[in-house]
Write a protein that holds these residues in place. Sequence first.
Motif, PDB file in Angstrom:
ATOM      1  N   GLU A   1      71.645  41.218  74.680  1.00 25.29           N
ATOM      2  CA  GLU A   1      70.841  40.184  75.314  1.00 25.29           C
ATOM      3  C   GLU A   1      69.604  40.832  75.925  1.00 25.29           C
ATOM      4  OE1 GLU A   1      73.372  38.449  78.232  1.00 25.29           O
ATOM      5  OE2 GLU A   1      73.621  40.292  79.374  1.00 25.29           O
ATOM      6  N   PRO A   2      68.563  40.047  76.154  1.00 18.57           N
ATOM      7  CA  PRO A   2      67.335  40.611  76.729  1.00 18.57           C
ATOM      8  C   PRO A   2      67.610  41.268  78.084  1.00 18.57           C
ATOM      9  CG  PRO A   2      66.935  38.406  75.883  1.00 18.57           C
ATOM     10  CD  PRO A   2      68.425  38.611  75.853  1.00 18.57           C
ATOM     11  N   MET A   3      66.973  42.425  78.306  1.00 19.16           N
ATOM     12  CA  MET A   3      67.141  43.143  79.564  1.00 19.16           C
ATOM     13  C   MET A   3      66.205  42.594  80.631  1.00 19.16           C
ATOM     14  SD  MET A   3      67.308  47.151  78.424  1.00 19.16           S
ATOM     15  CE  MET A   3      68.317  47.706  77.056  1.00 19.16           C
ATOM     16  N   SER A   4      66.636  42.676  81.860  1.00 17.90           N
ATOM     17  CA  SER A   4      65.723  42.433  82.975  1.00 17.90           C
ATOM     18  C   SER A   4      64.808  43.649  83.096  1.00 17.90           C
ATOM     19  CB  SER A   4      66.507  42.263  84.278  1.00 17.90           C
ATOM     20  OG  SER A   4      67.139  43.485  84.642  1.00 17.90           O
ATOM     21  N   GLU A   5      63.764  43.542  83.886  1.00 14.72           N
ATOM     22  CA  GLU A   5      62.872  44.685  84.065  1.00 14.72           C
ATOM     23  C   GLU A   5      63.598  45.837  84.756  1.00 14.72           C
ATOM     24  OE1 GLU A   5      59.293  43.390  85.967  1.00 14.72           O
ATOM     25  OE2 GLU A   5      58.463  42.585  84.091  1.00 14.72           O
TER      26      GLU A   5
ATOM     27  N   PHE B   1      59.550  60.961  77.133  1.00 10.72           N
ATOM     28  CA  PHE B   1      60.067  60.618  75.803  1.00 10.72           C
ATOM     29  C   PHE B   1      58.966  59.971  74.976  1.00 10.72           C
ATOM     30  CE2 PHE B   1      60.797  56.933  78.502  1.00 10.72           C
ATOM     31  CZ  PHE B   1      60.482  55.834  77.706  1.00 10.72           C
ATOM     32  N   TYR B   2      59.099  60.066  73.649  1.00  5.06           N
ATOM     33  CA  TYR B   2      58.172  59.421  72.721  1.00  5.06           C
ATOM     34  C   TYR B   2      58.777  58.117  72.224  1.00  5.06           C
ATOM     35  CZ  TYR B   2      54.972  63.397  72.244  1.00  5.06           C
ATOM     36  OH  TYR B   2      54.049  64.377  72.478  1.00  5.06           O
ATOM     37  N   CYS B   3      57.925  57.127  72.018  1.00  9.21           N
ATOM     38  CA  CYS B   3      58.363  55.837  71.464  1.00  9.21           C
ATOM     39  C   CYS B   3      57.131  55.033  71.100  1.00  9.21           C
ATOM     40  CB  CYS B   3      59.216  55.078  72.485  1.00  9.21           C
ATOM     41  SG  CYS B   3      58.263  54.523  73.921  1.00  9.21           S
ATOM     42  N   THR B   4      57.335  53.872  70.507  1.00  5.03           N
ATOM     43  CA  THR B   4      56.266  52.896  70.332  1.00  5.03           C
ATOM     44  C   THR B   4      56.596  51.680  71.187  1.00  5.03           C
ATOM     45  OG1 THR B   4      57.297  51.698  68.488  1.00  5.03           O
ATOM     46  CG2 THR B   4      55.967  53.646  67.933  1.00  5.03           C
ATOM     47  N   GLN B   5      55.593  50.895  71.492  1.00  7.01           N
ATOM     48  CA  GLN B   5      55.825  49.686  72.283  1.00  7.01           C
ATOM     49  C   GLN B   5      56.712  48.707  71.521  1.00  7.01           C
ATOM     50  OE1 GLN B   5      52.060  48.078  73.535  1.00  7.01           O
ATOM     51  NE2 GLN B   5      51.636  49.779  74.940  1.00  7.01           N
ATOM     52  N   ARG B   6      56.558  48.651  70.218  1.00  6.70           N
ATOM     53  CA  ARG B   6      57.399  47.745  69.420  1.00  6.70           C
ATOM     54  C   ARG B   6      58.865  48.197  69.446  1.00  6.70           C
ATOM     55  NH1 ARG B   6      54.446  44.046  66.765  1.00  6.70           N
ATOM     56  NH2 ARG B   6      52.225  44.490  66.419  1.00  6.70           N
TER      57      ARG B   6
ATOM     58  N   ALA C   1      60.222  47.179  72.788  1.00  8.47           N
ATOM     59  CA  ALA C   1      60.448  45.731  72.850  1.00  8.47           C
ATOM     60  C   ALA C   1      61.767  45.375  72.177  1.00  8.47           C
ATOM     61  CB  ALA C   1      59.284  44.995  72.185  1.00  8.47           C
ATOM     62  N   GLN C   2      62.033  46.012  71.028  1.00 10.76           N
ATOM     63  CA  GLN C   2      63.294  45.765  70.323  1.00 10.76           C
ATOM     64  C   GLN C   2      64.483  46.274  71.147  1.00 10.76           C
ATOM     65  OE1 GLN C   2      63.380  47.426  66.393  1.00 10.76           O
ATOM     66  NE2 GLN C   2      65.377  46.547  65.882  1.00 10.76           N
TER      67      GLN C   2
ATOM     68  N   PHE D   1      64.639  46.638  74.425  1.00 10.96           N
ATOM     69  CA  PHE D   1      64.802  45.793  75.616  1.00 10.96           C
ATOM     70  C   PHE D   1      65.245  44.373  75.259  1.00 10.96           C
ATOM     71  CE2 PHE D   1      61.195  48.368  77.806  1.00 10.96           C
ATOM     72  CZ  PHE D   1      62.060  49.428  78.003  1.00 10.96           C
ATOM     73  N   GLY D   2      65.119  43.996  73.958  1.00  5.59           N
ATOM     74  CA  GLY D   2      65.445  42.628  73.562  1.00  5.59           C
ATOM     75  C   GLY D   2      64.348  41.653  73.942  1.00  5.59           C
ATOM     76  N   TRP D   3      63.120  42.159  74.055  1.00  6.52           N
ATOM     77  CA  TRP D   3      61.985  41.315  74.417  1.00  6.52           C
ATOM     78  C   TRP D   3      61.274  40.824  73.160  1.00  6.52           C
ATOM     79  CZ3 TRP D   3      59.563  44.630  78.948  1.00  6.52           C
ATOM     80  CH2 TRP D   3      60.479  44.672  80.016  1.00  6.52           C
ATOM     81  N   LYS D   4      60.661  39.662  73.229  1.00 10.28           N
ATOM     82  CA  LYS D   4      60.108  39.017  72.041  1.00 10.28           C
ATOM     83  C   LYS D   4      58.826  39.680  71.544  1.00 10.28           C
ATOM     84  CE  LYS D   4      62.055  34.438  72.972  1.00 10.28           C
ATOM     85  NZ  LYS D   4      61.761  32.996  73.197  1.00 10.28           N
ATOM     86  N   SER D   5      58.069  40.324  72.442  1.00  7.31           N
ATOM     87  CA  SER D   5      56.778  40.868  72.046  1.00  7.31           C
ATOM     88  C   SER D   5      56.531  42.226  72.690  1.00  7.31           C
ATOM     89  CB  SER D   5      55.651  39.902  72.449  1.00  7.31           C
ATOM     90  OG  SER D   5      54.382  40.510  72.305  1.00  7.31           O
ATOM     91  N   HIS D   6      55.810  43.088  71.970  1.00  7.25           N
ATOM     92  CA  HIS D   6      55.443  44.385  72.545  1.00  7.25           C
ATOM     93  C   HIS D   6      54.411  44.220  73.659  1.00  7.25           C
ATOM     94  CE1 HIS D   6      52.022  43.873  69.793  1.00  7.25           C
ATOM     95  NE2 HIS D   6      51.390  44.765  70.534  1.00  7.25           N
ATOM     96  N   HIS D   7      53.763  43.027  73.709  1.00  4.98           N
ATOM     97  CA  HIS D   7      52.783  42.782  74.770  1.00  4.98           C
ATOM     98  C   HIS D   7      53.468  42.753  76.143  1.00  4.98           C
ATOM     99  CE1 HIS D   7      49.509  42.175  71.990  1.00  4.98           C
ATOM    100  NE2 HIS D   7      50.205  41.250  71.338  1.00  4.98           N
ATOM    101  N   ARG D   8      54.721  42.304  76.171  1.00  7.88           N
ATOM    102  CA  ARG D   8      55.442  42.309  77.448  1.00  7.88           C
ATOM    103  C   ARG D   8      55.713  43.748  77.891  1.00  7.88           C
ATOM    104  NH1 ARG D   8      61.338  39.547  79.003  1.00  7.88           N
ATOM    105  NH2 ARG D   8      61.320  40.269  81.182  1.00  7.88           N
ATOM    106  N   VAL D   9      56.028  44.615  76.922  1.00  7.31           N
ATOM    107  CA  VAL D   9      56.211  46.037  77.243  1.00  7.31           C
ATOM    108  C   VAL D   9      54.909  46.621  77.763  1.00  7.31           C
ATOM    109  CG1 VAL D   9      56.761  48.318  76.301  1.00  7.31           C
ATOM    110  CG2 VAL D   9      58.008  46.308  75.501  1.00  7.31           C
TER     111      VAL D   9
END
Length: 252
Positions: A21-25, A57-62, A65-66, A68-76
């Motif tokens: 499920e989507p994570m809280s902040e 750590f290295y990562c991408t925003q996308r 987002a995946q 964290f279970g968030w719908k968009s990388h813009h939220r990240v």
Amino acid sequence: MSVGWIRIERKLFDHQFFDDEPMSEREAWICMLTRAAWENTQHRVGTQMLNVPRGAFYCTQRDMAQTFGWKSHHRVQGFWSRLTDAEMIEVRSAPRKKCLVIIRNYEMYQSQYRQEQQPTETHLKVIKTDPPAAQSSDMERRERLLVAMGLNPMGRTPSGRTFGTVNDMFEASKWSADLGLSLDEQLAVIGEITAHRARAGEPPPTSFKFYTQPMARYAALKNGPKLEPDAKGTATNATGRPKIRAKAKNGI
């Protein structure tokens, strides 16, 4: 408010007991802490091997987002922006649209309690900790460097800026690993610079990187050829050239 700390296993976020499920902040922040490297390591990006400092750590925003279970990388992006403004993280661009995420103050909050190897026991078993001397060695080194720089042991300035971050300590690790300087030698170099700047009425430097060049000069002098007096009593090196006094404007 509760005080103190607890250990959290990295595999918590992969445990099958919990629903996807989507994570809280707050959960997203804890997830980022579990992703951070617990020691300096490397990460492959394409054909490159990039250094990963402890606490980063290295990562991408996308990817995040995946995770964290968030719908968009813009939220990240917005989440990271607020964490950056709060001086909780630093984000740097990397190849292939990746980012290097650095947890600020990771060294301050983690080094005192970390183990030299990741624990394999679960939370239901007693986890053996390092001896007190081993637990405090990293923290003590950080504090001694900060005091030599004319700062308080916590690294906080009146303006709210923090020194001795994981990025700073990664820079300081090069003085030992790359230049071969002992902690006492590092403190001597920093102390002379601090005294020189204090006499000139100058504020402390804004980064540990300021000290790297003077450290390199000191290491070069330390490891250079032994000086011998010539027939006239002038100190010379193996080439016969007179000794050059390497006095820089910052005191070294």
